[in-house]
Design a protein around this motif. Structure first.
Motif, short mmCIF file in Angstrom:
data_model
loop_
_atom_site.label_atom_id
_atom_site.label_comp_id
_atom_site.label_asym_id
_atom_site.label_seq_id
_atom_site.Cartn_x
_atom_site.Cartn_y
_atom_site.Cartn_z
N HIS A 77 0.97 -5.27 -2.46
CA HIS A 77 -0.29 -5.89 -2.06
C HIS A 77 -0.35 -7.38 -2.38
O HIS A 77 -1.28 -8.05 -1.98
CB HIS A 77 -1.45 -5.21 -2.80
N SER A 227 -5.33 9.82 -6.47
CA SER A 227 -4.67 8.52 -6.52
C SER A 227 -4.14 8.32 -7.93
O SER A 227 -4.57 9.00 -8.86
CB SER A 227 -5.70 7.42 -6.19
N LYS A 263 -6.72 -0.87 -5.34
CA LYS A 263 -7.32 0.10 -4.40
C LYS A 263 -8.84 0.01 -4.43
O LYS A 263 -9.44 -0.43 -5.41
CB LYS A 263 -6.89 1.52 -4.78
#
Length: 280
Positions: A77, A227, A263
């Motif tokens: 990311h 997650s 996230k």
């Protein structure tokens, strides 16, 4: 006693720890200067800035690697839009520059051995408490990785965990905690999340084996989120530094910081909250 409490209601990672410490008032520019003592500053630049996570203003911290081929999987990311929030603080080296060879030994994949990391920390001339915190956290991760892969500590190779960004996350966190004059650390139980993740060796259950090994002896909180909420780096920071796990202790609160995770979750802010105050 000046105490820092990790309120890990959405897990913990190295970049969330640094984001929360900056958000609570620590000085990232001083951290950036101290990190130059490791002689790897040609390999990265740092970015931090405000983001809003489900209604909570928090600080997002990123390590941007100068050589994109060294980018570990879990930090793909890094080249995101969030750097527009960094308010001009990306002043190490632009990530478009061609990296020169670093002084610290490593192979061309950006991974380093445990032994090389220990040598780099010992040679960096950091404060004694920063050195001790950093070595303790790396040892915790190294022992966990060694146990899982059946290797002695000095043969452990850090891949995702040992890449530049985790070295920065761990030593950077130690620098900021030292800078804030923290005398003791406490933490909530650590939610690890659930589901599966893809790592170097294939598809693994959450928590990943290394994270679970690191959290031996630490209370884990159940969480239905599918997650990975606790990374090996974040888990090791809490496991090594926190002398006590449980509810928020009675304290006079002085500062609060929110560190943003990468996230975004639908029903709660993906942030780490730290609370700093005096315990009588």
């Amino acid at each position: 006693m000046r105490t820092l409490y990790f309120d890990c209601f959405s897990g913990i990672s190295g970049d969330m720890v640094i984001g929360a410490l900056i958000d609570a008032g620590a000085d990232p520019l001083q951290m950036e200067e101290e990190l130059k003592k490791l002689n790897i500053d040609e390999e990265y630049s740092l970015s931090w800035g405000k983001v809003v996570k489900n209604g909570i203003t928090s600080t997002k911290f990123d390590v941007i690697l100068t050589n994109k081929s060294e980018q570990p999987h879990e930090h793909s990311h890094s080249h995101g839009h969030e750097h527009s929030h960094s308010h001009g603080h990306e002043h190490s080296h632009s990530h478009e520059t061609e990296p020169k060879h670093s002084h610290a030994p490593h192979d061309h994949h950006g991974s380093r051995t445990y032994k090389q990391i220990v040598e780099a920390i010992n040679e960096a001339n950091l404060n004694e408490s920063v050195t001790n915190m950093s070595l303790g956290i790396f040892k915790k991760i190294g022992e966990a990785e060694g146990h899982i892969h059946g290797l002695p500590l000095d043969k452990v190779h850090f891949h995702e965990v040992g890449a530049v960004d985790s070295i920065i996350d761990i030593i950077g966190a130690a620098i900021l905690i030292d800078q804030l004059g923290i005398e003791s650390v406490q933490s909530s139980a650590i939610p690890t999340g659930s589901g599966h993740i893809h790592i170097d060796h294939g598809v693994y259950p959450v928590p990943a084996p290394a994270t679970l090994e690191i959290l031996k002896g630490v209370p884990i909180a159940s969480n239905v989120i599918r997650s990975e909420l606790a990374t090996p780096t974040g888990a090791a920071i809490a496991a090594v530094l926190a002398g006590k796990f449980g509810m928020l202790p009675a304290m006079t609160v002085e500062s609060i910081g929110y560190g943003a995770g990468t996230k975004t979750f639908e029903n709660h802010p993906n942030v780490l909250r730290i609370i700093i105050g005096e315990i009588q």
